[in-house]
Design a protein around this motif. Structure first.
Motif, PDB file in Angstrom:
ATOM      1  N   GLN A  14     -79.078 -18.247 -18.303  1.00 12.10           N
ATOM      2  CA  GLN A  14     -78.092 -19.437 -17.921  1.00 12.10           C
ATOM      3  C   GLN A  14     -77.878 -19.394 -16.476  1.00 12.10           C
ATOM      4  OE1 GLN A  14     -74.765 -19.582 -20.552  1.00 12.10           O
ATOM      5  NE2 GLN A  14     -76.025 -20.061 -22.249  1.00 12.10           N
ATOM      6  N   LEU A  33     -78.653 -28.925 -11.003  1.00 11.88           N
ATOM      7  CA  LEU A  33     -79.190 -27.662 -11.791  1.00 11.88           C
ATOM      8  C   LEU A  33     -80.388 -28.244 -12.541  1.00 11.88           C
ATOM      9  CD1 LEU A  33     -75.860 -27.940 -12.090  1.00 11.88           C
ATOM     10  CD2 LEU A  33     -76.217 -25.452 -13.218  1.00 11.88           C
ATOM     11  N   ARG A  34     -81.305 -27.243 -12.669  1.00 11.75           N
ATOM     12  CA  ARG A  34     -82.579 -27.610 -13.335  1.00 11.75           C
ATOM     13  C   ARG A  34     -82.795 -26.464 -14.360  1.00 11.75           C
ATOM     14  NH1 ARG A  34     -87.166 -30.048  -9.687  1.00 11.75           N
ATOM     15  NH2 ARG A  34     -85.572 -31.511  -9.363  1.00 11.75           N
ATOM     16  N   PRO A  35     -83.120 -26.479 -15.693  1.00  9.77           N
ATOM     17  CA  PRO A  35     -83.110 -25.278 -16.592  1.00  9.77           C
ATOM     18  C   PRO A  35     -84.486 -24.477 -16.288  1.00  9.77           C
ATOM     19  CG  PRO A  35     -82.278 -27.364 -17.740  1.00  9.77           C
ATOM     20  CD  PRO A  35     -82.821 -27.883 -16.351  1.00  9.77           C
ATOM     21  N   ALA A  39     -80.345 -23.595  -9.459  1.00  8.43           N
ATOM     22  CA  ALA A  39     -78.882 -24.354  -9.350  1.00  8.43           C
ATOM     23  C   ALA A  39     -78.711 -24.381  -7.746  1.00  8.43           C
ATOM     24  CB  ALA A  39     -77.731 -23.777 -10.101  1.00  8.43           C
ATOM     25  N   VAL A 166     -70.756 -26.900 -14.633  1.00  5.21           N
ATOM     26  CA  VAL A 166     -71.928 -27.267 -15.196  1.00  5.21           C
ATOM     27  C   VAL A 166     -72.720 -26.036 -15.591  1.00  5.21           C
ATOM     28  CG1 VAL A 166     -74.100 -28.857 -15.125  1.00  5.21           C
ATOM     29  CG2 VAL A 166     -72.166 -29.301 -13.797  1.00  5.21           C
ATOM     30  N   VAL A 168     -76.457 -24.897 -17.314  1.00  5.51           N
ATOM     31  CA  VAL A 168     -77.664 -25.212 -18.174  1.00  5.51           C
ATOM     32  C   VAL A 168     -78.434 -23.771 -18.838  1.00  5.51           C
ATOM     33  CG1 VAL A 168     -78.319 -27.083 -16.716  1.00  5.51           C
ATOM     34  CG2 VAL A 168     -79.023 -25.101 -16.040  1.00  5.51           C
ATOM     35  N   THR A 172     -83.353 -28.823 -22.134  1.00  8.81           N
ATOM     36  CA  THR A 172     -83.632 -29.686 -20.851  1.00  8.81           C
ATOM     37  C   THR A 172     -82.416 -30.453 -20.341  1.00  8.81           C
ATOM     38  OG1 THR A 172     -84.380 -31.702 -22.326  1.00  8.81           O
ATOM     39  CG2 THR A 172     -85.916 -30.350 -21.554  1.00  8.81           C
ATOM     40  N   TRP A 173     -81.178 -30.268 -21.165  1.00  6.90           N
ATOM     41  CA  TRP A 173     -80.116 -30.807 -20.648  1.00  6.90           C
ATOM     42  C   TRP A 173     -78.865 -30.080 -20.543  1.00  6.90           C
ATOM     43  CZ3 TRP A 173     -81.795 -31.155 -25.817  1.00  6.90           C
ATOM     44  CH2 TRP A 173     -80.966 -30.711 -26.795  1.00  6.90           C
ATOM     45  N   PRO A 174     -77.803 -30.160 -19.619  1.00 14.14           N
ATOM     46  CA  PRO A 174     -76.766 -29.268 -19.506  1.00 14.14           C
ATOM     47  C   PRO A 174     -76.105 -28.978 -20.724  1.00 14.14           C
ATOM     48  CG  PRO A 174     -76.838 -30.777 -17.893  1.00 14.14           C
ATOM     49  CD  PRO A 174     -77.697 -31.433 -19.019  1.00 14.14           C
ATOM     50  N   ILE A 175     -76.089 -27.648 -21.209  1.00 14.14           N
ATOM     51  CA  ILE A 175     -75.160 -27.466 -22.447  1.00 14.14           C
ATOM     52  C   ILE A 175     -73.715 -27.537 -22.019  1.00 14.14           C
ATOM     53  CG2 ILE A 175     -76.919 -26.017 -23.385  1.00 14.14           C
ATOM     54  CD1 ILE A 175     -75.512 -23.570 -22.425  1.00 14.14           C
ATOM     55  N   ASP A 177     -71.192 -29.981 -19.401  1.00  8.54           N
ATOM     56  CA  ASP A 177     -71.138 -30.720 -18.112  1.00  8.54           C
ATOM     57  C   ASP A 177     -69.725 -31.371 -18.297  1.00  8.54           C
ATOM     58  OD1 ASP A 177     -71.245 -32.388 -16.214  1.00  8.54           O
ATOM     59  OD2 ASP A 177     -72.952 -33.476 -16.951  1.00  8.54           O
TER      60      ASP A 177
END
Length: 224
Positions: A14, A33-35, A39, A166, A168, A172-175, A177
């Protein structure tokens, strides 16, 4: 005006950012951030476009240092920018331009990098990074602990009004936020309480998103 910690969990992969500022709604402009990619925190005289630009470069295989250099060169006015970045492997980079405001500092640590400007003391960032390195729990727990320790070490030279957290993971989305867009007092403390309240429900929100048939019931109106 701003200090932040960007970190990675070596166990889960993460990526996360915790950030605070004297300005309103820091979470809307500064953490990116991008999974599976990285970040980026872009602060000082903030150019939000730098966040996605750096992430694009990381996704193309550049190192964090190369990605920062390319983004700053392409957008100009680098002397006004302060940026930190971490990639999906935990490699880090930071940059503080010559016009970074007030007392400032940036420091890379193990699986993390912290930076700040308008600080009460340069040692605030050392405390921020060292606390993250030595804290346990989930990534969000460690990010919050680092921010609270930085405040205790002096934090910003002036009042802080907003904060954000935040995280990730593989989705595909932040877990996570969470934001405090404006508070007259202790936005980092309010953010910590938000995380305390959200943490027990985090997995439920992931579960119900991926499989609605397993959505837990909270007994609220309309919840059947």
């Amino acid at each position: 005006m701003t200090f932040s910690i960007v970190g990675r969990c070596a166990e889960t992969g993460q990526l996360g950012i915790a950030i605070s500022s004297s300005s309103i709604a820091v979470g809307a402009r500064c953490p990116w951030l991008r999974p599976g990619v990285g970040a980026v925190a872009t602060q000082n005289i903030t150019l939000p476009a730098l966040g996605p630009h750096v992430l694009d470069q990381l996704e193309q295989g550049l190192s964090p240092a190369q990605a920062l250099d390319k983004a700053l060169t392409s957008n100009g006015y680098s002397q006004f920018r302060q940026l930190t970045a971490i990639d999906h492997l935990g490699q880090t980079a930071h940059f503080s331009g010559s016009e970074t405001l007030g007392t400032h500092n940036a420091l890379a640590g193990e699986q993390c990098v912290g930076a700040g400007n308008m600080l009460a003391d340069r040692a605030v960032i050392e405390t921020l990074v060292h606390t993250f390195e030595n804290s346990g729990g989930q990534l969000a727990d460690r990010l919050i602990a680092a921010m609270q320790a930085a405040v205790a070490a002096g934090g910003e030279a002036g009042p802080v009004h907003s904060a954000a957290l935040v995280v990730v993971g593989e989705l595909t989305w932040p877990i996570v936020d969470l934001r405090v867009d404006w508070a007259d007092e202790d936005p980092i403390g309010q953010l910590a309480q938000l995380w305390t309240d959200y943490r027990p429900q985090l997995q439920d929100y992931i579960t119900r998103a991926l499989d609605p048939t397993k959505a837990p019931s909270y007994g609220v109106p309309g919840d059947e």
